[in-house]
Motif scaffolding. Structure first.
Motif, PDB file in Angstrom:
ATOM      1  N   TYR A 134     -10.380   6.865   5.016  1.00  0.00           N
ATOM      2  CA  TYR A 134      -9.187   6.023   5.010  1.00  0.00           C
ATOM      3  C   TYR A 134      -9.048   5.224   6.301  1.00  0.00           C
ATOM      4  O   TYR A 134      -8.621   4.067   6.282  1.00  0.00           O
TER       5      TYR A 134
ATOM      6  N   PHE B 230       0.816  -1.209   0.000  1.00  0.00           N
ATOM      7  CA  PHE B 230       0.000   0.000   0.000  1.00  0.00           C
ATOM      8  C   PHE B 230       0.851   1.261   0.000  1.00  0.00           C
ATOM      9  O   PHE B 230       0.488   2.261  -0.622  1.00  0.00           O
TER      10      PHE B 230
ATOM     11  N   ALA C 212      -1.066   2.648   3.356  1.00  0.00           N
ATOM     12  CA  ALA C 212      -1.694   3.525   2.371  1.00  0.00           C
ATOM     13  C   ALA C 212      -1.627   4.978   2.819  1.00  0.00           C
ATOM     14  O   ALA C 212      -1.340   5.882   2.030  1.00  0.00           O
TER      15      ALA C 212
ATOM     16  N   PHE D   7       0.224   3.883  -2.956  1.00  0.00           N
ATOM     17  CA  PHE D   7      -0.340   5.194  -2.641  1.00  0.00           C
ATOM     18  C   PHE D   7       0.679   6.319  -2.823  1.00  0.00           C
ATOM     19  O   PHE D   7       0.296   7.442  -3.138  1.00  0.00           O
TER      20      PHE D   7
ATOM     21  N   ILE E 191      -6.393   0.344  -6.457  1.00  0.00           N
ATOM     22  CA  ILE E 191      -6.651   0.236  -5.021  1.00  0.00           C
ATOM     23  C   ILE E 191      -7.592  -0.931  -4.728  1.00  0.00           C
ATOM     24  O   ILE E 191      -7.402  -1.683  -3.768  1.00  0.00           O
TER      25      ILE E 191
END
Length: 432
Positions: A350, A35, A162, A39, A135
């Protein structure tokens, strides 16, 4: 016997603080890296995408949203074909590799023609397509590799990767946009995305070495086989399952809330910051604040909430906060208030909504984790985007009063909260 290995000494502390068991530590590290790399690469592109959207005209955003939805629908059969024909563990490398190739093409194009408006619009649409696709696929790997009980302990911690990438990416974009330009940022981000695919492959190999139970004895061989079916199997699976339909509704309501706030962001930022480089820096700063808050919450709060209160609480809290935020914006539609509401929405998504939403998929069959999930995360999400974009634009044209849209947004947020609560209860009934 006293432990002599330093890693062994640290394990009880790590387990108490984050709920990670010794054999899970390498998988958590790989998930964090997957992640983080993904990201970082994407959030280097995000401020560029926002700048391209504003450059095309705030009044034209609904067309960009519609173009994104149509492009997503066009990509779905290609992804469905890959998911049906390629071994399950190799879906991510195939898809990520194709995406990296397109980003390299855009990067070269914008280096050669940095002010091409149509190239910017095409880039905006393509990044809006691939961000959900990549994602979603990364979360599909986690839902495939971890069981529901493991997900409640580990998903929030892994999602901190992330947030860390979401923190690093905007900082890199803010610092490097002047020396590298927008094209250079795209070339660099593609390297991070390619490395993320390698981590996804490693996670499958870790699960092969640590099967959940004797029933998983044949799981490694199954991961080497394609999922089969046709390119549209994900869509048909959603319409056959009330549980998946509920997730689809949840995503549509989430997309609608996001779109209403996104239009306000574009309107306020275009008026206050006319310079394109300055806009990219403002978007990057907002992203930085969001990720700092998200990573702290993911590390120390989300996992405990999921284990003690259930997935439903993760899915309800942020929608209720957004209902209040929309009411606040209706009364005080200024940039400072908007920043507070936007940061709360994105950090909450998130830290709470996204991990909770992904936990729902741990109780569905493998094919649904890759096909139905991807259909919901891309086509359904972008369909909600496009529809809500036109609704928001219509409200602005007819009433020329942003407060009306904010009041409607509050009602949508309450419906979003109710859907999340129902999904949490359904997930609890499906757990083995």
């Amino acid at each position: 016997m006293q432990p002599t290995d330093g890693a062994t000494v640290r394990t009880p502390w790590l387990s108490r603080l984050f709920g990670v068991r010794p054999h899970e530590a390498p998988a958590v590290a790989a998930g964090l890296a997957m992640f983080f790399l993904l990201f970082t690469g994407y959030f280097m592109l995000r401020p560029v995408r926002e700048t391209m959207g504003v450059a095309g005209g705030v009044d034209n955003l609904q067309w960009l949203f519609t173009g994104t939805f149509l492009a997503t629908v066009a990509v779905l059969p290609l992804y469905g074909w890959i998911a049906s024909k390629v071994a399950r563990r190799r879906i991510v490398p195939w898809v990520f590799g194709l995406v990296v190739a397109t980003l390299l093409g855009f990067g070269v194009g914008l280096v050669l023609q940095p002010d091409n408006v149509w190239a910017g619009r095409a880039f905006y649409i393509w990044v809006s397509v691939i961000n959900l696709l990549l994602i979603s696929l990364a979360w599909s790997v986690l839902a495939d590799v971890f069981a529901s009980s493991e997900a409640k302990r580990l998903f929030a911690l892994i999602a901190a990767g992330a947030s860390a990438g979401g923190l690093t990416g905007p900082l890199l974009a803010t610092v490097l946009v002047q020396p590298l330009g927008h094209g250079g940022l795209m070339l660099l981000s593609s390297l991070f995305i390619a490395a993320s695919a390698g981590m996804a492959l490693w996670l499958h190999r870790w699960r092969d070495r640590h099967p959940l139970e004797r029933l998983e004895a044949h799981a490694p061989a199954q991961r080497e086989r394609p999922l089969g079916g046709n390119p549209f199997a994900g869509a048909t699976a959603v319409f056959r399952s009330p549980f998946l339909l509920g997730i689809a509704l949840f995503v549509v309501l989430l997309a609608t809330v996001t779109t209403f706030l996104y239009f306000e962001q574009a309107r306020l930022v275009s008026g206050l910051f006319p310079d394109r480089a300055r806009q990219t820096q403002v978007f990057g700063l907002i992203d930085t604040v969001v990720q700092v808050l998200a990573i702290l919450t993911q590390l120390f709060i989300t996992g405990r909430v999921a284990q003690n209160l259930g997935v439903g609480v993760l899915l309800v809290g942020v929608p209720l906060v957004m209902a209040f935020g929309f009411l606040w914006l209706a009364l005080a539609p200024v940039f400072a208030v908007f920043v507070v509401v936007m940061v709360a929405r994105r950090a909450g998504e998130y830290a709470f909504v996204r991990p909770g939403r992904e936990m729902l998929y741990t109780v569905v069959p493998p094919a649904d984790k890759y096909k139905a999930k991807n259909f919901i995360d891309t086509v359904v999400y972008r369909g909600g985007d496009a529809l809500s974009a036109w609704v928001k634009r219509l409200l602005d044209v007819l009433g020329d009063h942003p407060g009306l849209a904010m009041l409607i947004g509050a009602g949508i947020a309450l419906a979003w909260a109710g859907t999340g609560w129902g999904l949490g209860r359904a997930q609890r009934r499906r757990e083995p």
